[in-house]
Design a protein around this motif. Structure first.
Motif, PDB file in Angstrom:
ATOM      1  N   TYR A 207      -9.263   4.999  -2.117  1.00 20.98           N
ATOM      2  CA  TYR A 207      -9.130   3.539  -1.988  1.00 20.98           C
ATOM      3  C   TYR A 207      -7.773   3.174  -1.391  1.00 20.98           C
ATOM      4  CZ  TYR A 207      -9.281  -1.405  -3.061  1.00 20.98           C
ATOM      5  OH  TYR A 207      -9.273  -2.772  -2.955  1.00 20.98           O
TER       6      TYR A 207
ATOM      7  N   SER B 131     -15.342  -3.026  -1.152  1.00 23.77           N
ATOM      8  CA  SER B 131     -14.677  -2.659  -2.401  1.00 23.77           C
ATOM      9  C   SER B 131     -13.888  -3.816  -2.979  1.00 23.77           C
ATOM     10  CB  SER B 131     -13.735  -1.463  -2.167  1.00 23.77           C
ATOM     11  OG  SER B 131     -14.447  -0.346  -1.692  1.00 23.77           O
ATOM     12  N   THR B 132     -13.287  -4.614  -2.086  1.00 23.41           N
ATOM     13  CA  THR B 132     -12.484  -5.752  -2.545  1.00 23.41           C
ATOM     14  C   THR B 132     -13.343  -6.799  -3.235  1.00 23.41           C
ATOM     15  OG1 THR B 132     -10.894  -5.397  -0.755  1.00 23.41           O
ATOM     16  CG2 THR B 132     -10.889  -7.567  -1.827  1.00 23.41           C
TER      17      THR B 132
ATOM     18  N   ILE C  36      -7.682   4.203   2.291  1.00 24.10           N
ATOM     19  CA  ILE C  36      -8.397   3.244   3.140  1.00 24.10           C
ATOM     20  C   ILE C  36      -7.550   1.999   3.340  1.00 24.10           C
ATOM     21  CG2 ILE C  36     -10.387   1.695   3.222  1.00 24.10           C
ATOM     22  CD1 ILE C  36     -12.006   3.932   1.908  1.00 24.10           C
ATOM     23  N   GLY C  37      -6.842   1.591   2.293  1.00 24.80           N
ATOM     24  CA  GLY C  37      -5.945   0.444   2.419  1.00 24.80           C
ATOM     25  C   GLY C  37      -4.857   0.690   3.447  1.00 24.80           C
TER      26      GLY C  37
ATOM     27  N   GLY D 256     -16.511  -4.074  -5.411  1.00 23.69           N
ATOM     28  CA  GLY D 256     -16.209  -2.806  -6.067  1.00 23.69           C
ATOM     29  C   GLY D 256     -15.610  -3.009  -7.451  1.00 23.69           C
TER      30      GLY D 256
ATOM     31  N   THR E 204       0.828  -1.213   0.000  1.00 24.32           N
ATOM     32  CA  THR E 204       0.000   0.000   0.000  1.00 24.32           C
ATOM     33  C   THR E 204       0.857   1.255   0.000  1.00 24.32           C
ATOM     34  OG1 THR E 204      -0.199  -0.205   2.413  1.00 24.32           O
ATOM     35  CG2 THR E 204      -2.030  -1.036   1.093  1.00 24.32           C
TER      36      THR E 204
ATOM     37  N   TYR F 189     -15.763  -0.813   4.385  1.00 25.68           N
ATOM     38  CA  TYR F 189     -15.729  -0.284   3.025  1.00 25.68           C
ATOM     39  C   TYR F 189     -14.649  -0.972   2.198  1.00 25.68           C
ATOM     40  CZ  TYR F 189     -15.446   3.028  -0.841  1.00 25.68           C
ATOM     41  OH  TYR F 189     -15.438   3.594  -2.085  1.00 25.68           O
ATOM     42  N   LEU F 190     -13.489  -1.231   2.835  1.00 25.14           N
ATOM     43  CA  LEU F 190     -12.397  -1.896   2.139  1.00 25.14           C
ATOM     44  C   LEU F 190     -12.796  -3.302   1.713  1.00 25.14           C
ATOM     45  CD1 LEU F 190      -9.405  -1.741   1.267  1.00 25.14           C
ATOM     46  CD2 LEU F 190      -8.808  -2.684   3.496  1.00 25.14           C
TER      47      LEU F 190
ATOM     48  N   SER G 165     -11.559   9.152  -5.921  1.00 22.52           N
ATOM     49  CA  SER G 165     -11.877   7.781  -5.512  1.00 22.52           C
ATOM     50  C   SER G 165     -10.650   6.874  -5.499  1.00 22.52           C
ATOM     51  CB  SER G 165     -12.949   7.192  -6.432  1.00 22.52           C
ATOM     52  OG  SER G 165     -12.491   7.162  -7.767  1.00 22.52           O
ATOM     53  N   SER G 166      -9.712   7.073  -6.429  1.00 22.86           N
ATOM     54  CA  SER G 166      -8.526   6.215  -6.466  1.00 22.86           C
ATOM     55  C   SER G 166      -7.610   6.503  -5.271  1.00 22.86           C
ATOM     56  CB  SER G 166      -7.759   6.421  -7.774  1.00 22.86           C
ATOM     57  OG  SER G 166      -7.457   7.790  -7.977  1.00 22.86           O
TER      58      SER G 166
END
Length: 450
Positions: free
Chosen positions: A226, A446-447, A229-230, A450, A66, A442-443, A222-223
């Motif tokens: 993400y 999304s995984t 959040i990671g 998403g 990350t 959320y992570l 958004s990118s």
């Protein structure tokens, strides 16, 4: 199963169903003396160690991807996220240390006492999965480092990591201080390597410092969100909370309110300073990725192996790649040491079941090595990368189940007595918990969707 280890009741035992369980990590429990006289600095030095065992979980190979992705894609922008993650970790690890010092229980023992047997058993299974996942990331990271530095095939590298069980047993038999000293030495190696890498990468200092100031683009893009959040979701490792609540009890502090208060103060200093080293390591990885990859147009670098091979030509010296590999090897080795220790704490705490230390650590190591060996043999490097990602997802799933009980217990006056979290700390801890729960949810969404 062992019989309950009962001690005389205290003011802080009223909120517990049992007076006390068996001591956590009995082979090293209260084995290190604290000077009763002398300066406060001398006493502080006696408490130095557990924080660094905890800090290695914040700089393990699972965090590298990350940090590399954030730096290569967005330069220094996400440094503020690493700083925020570290501040959250400082609060939670401080609470974990306080729980162990005040109650004489590690977090696993506290959960076993507080919750019903089915709930406690479920929490144990989740925690074992998290430790196995974290161990898996560390095994793969160490194997990748051996492959990059010495050309050892990944499969053989994974198998070689099993021998660190012998190293743990050797160091712990000589005394817990030796294990702490070995871990601190490896952290120093990692720090030296990345300090040198920073000098070689020549980052723009002004832009780097601006990166520690949060910007609205982190939320609106958004990118960026993400990756952010990671970083946030994977920073706090659940097994570190169990580990810290146990190993702070290796010190022979006085079992009085004053003695416990001093122990909390010094243990919190220890973990806070150690976690700032982890902040430096994570920030350094992101800064190096920003300076070496982002500024040269290599904005899609997230793979550890790719980063290793790119550093030498981009920075103009093969030492850049070698130091990166050495730091990765030290990071993987360090994290496997503390992961196997956490495995022992969790099994003994949740089940009140004890097996020989060598057997427990061998079981912990095999749980991580067997899937890594199978996937490496069948799918090679691509499979290990996917397995690394999966391990972080599993960690995210379990984190809330460790953080919520920790905050709940330390916020209970019945359980903590006069050491209960003050109102400002209670509010801060629950806000951090809510952020972690929401971001990890959320992570995961999304995984998978998403």
């Amino acid at each position: 199963m062992q019989e309950e280890y009962v001690v005389s009741p205290s003011k802080t035992s009223r909120g517990w169903r049992r007076n006390a369980n068996q001591p956590s990590l009995p082979e090293v429990h209260r084995s290190l003396k604290i000077p009763k006289s002398g300066s406060g600095f001398r006493k502080f030095l006696a408490f130095v160690g557990p924080g660094y065992l905890v800090a290695v979980g914040y700089m393990d190979p699972g965090n590298w991807a990350t940090d590399l992705a954030g730096g290569s894609q967005f330069g220094y922008t996400l440094l503020s996220v690493i700083l925020l993650s570290n501040l959250m970790a400082i609060v939670l690890q401080g609470l974990a240390g306080k729980l162990g010092i005040v109650t004489g229980r590690d977090l696993a023992q506290a959960c076993r006492d507080h919750y019903s047997k089915p709930v406690s058993f479920g929490l144990w299974i989740l925690c074992e999965l998290a430790i196995a996942a974290c161990d898996l990331a560390e095994v793969i990271g160490a194997a990748i480092a051996l492959n990059l530095l010495f050309g050892i095939p990944l499969l053989y590298g994974v198998i070689l990591t099993a021998f660190d069980v012998l190293l743990i047993l050797f160091l712990q038999n000589k005394g817990f201080r030796y294990l702490e000293a070995f871990v601190i030495a490896l952290i120093a190696i990692i720090g030296i390597c990345f300090a040198a890498e920073l000098i070689l990468s020549q980052p723009a200092v002004g832009d780097m410092l601006k990166g520690f100031i949060p910007t609205s683009s982190i939320v609106t893009d958004s990118s960026k969100l993400y990756i952010a959040i990671g970083i946030l979701g994977a920073t706090v490792m659940p097994h570190n909370l169990y580990l810290h609540s146990s190993i702070v009890q290796t010190r022979q502090f006085e079992q009085t309110p004053l003695g416990k208060r001093q122990a909390i103060k010094y243990a919190t200093w220890d973990s806070t300073i150690a976690l700032f080293f982890a902040l430096f390591i994570n920030a350094a990885i992101l800064v190096i990725a920003g300076a070496a990859f982002h500024t040269t147009g290599h904005t899609e670098v997230a793979d550890i192996g790719e980063a290793y091979h790119l550093l030498a030509p981009l920075l103009g010296t093969t030492m850049a790649s070698i130091m990166f590999g050495v730091a990765l090897l030290a990071s993987g080795q360090n994290s496997t040491l503390t992961g196997t220790l956490a495995g022992q704490i969790v099994m003994e705490g949740f089940l009140n079941f004890r097996m020989p230390a060598w057997l427990r650590r061998l079981v912990t190591r095999l749980i991580a090595i067997i899937p890594a060996v199978i996937v490496t043999a069948l799918y090679g490097e691509k499979g290990t990368t996917d397995l690394l990602i999966l391990s972080q997802v599993i960690l995210s799933m379990q984190l809330s189940f460790a953080v919520v009980p920790l905050v709940q217990f330390t916020s209970s006056k019945k359980k903590m007595g006069e050491f209960v979290n003050r109102p400002w700390l209670k509010i801060t801890a629950w806000v951090i918990t809510a952020v972690i729960v929401v971001l990890n949810a959320y992570l995961l969404y999304s995984t998978f969707f998403g």
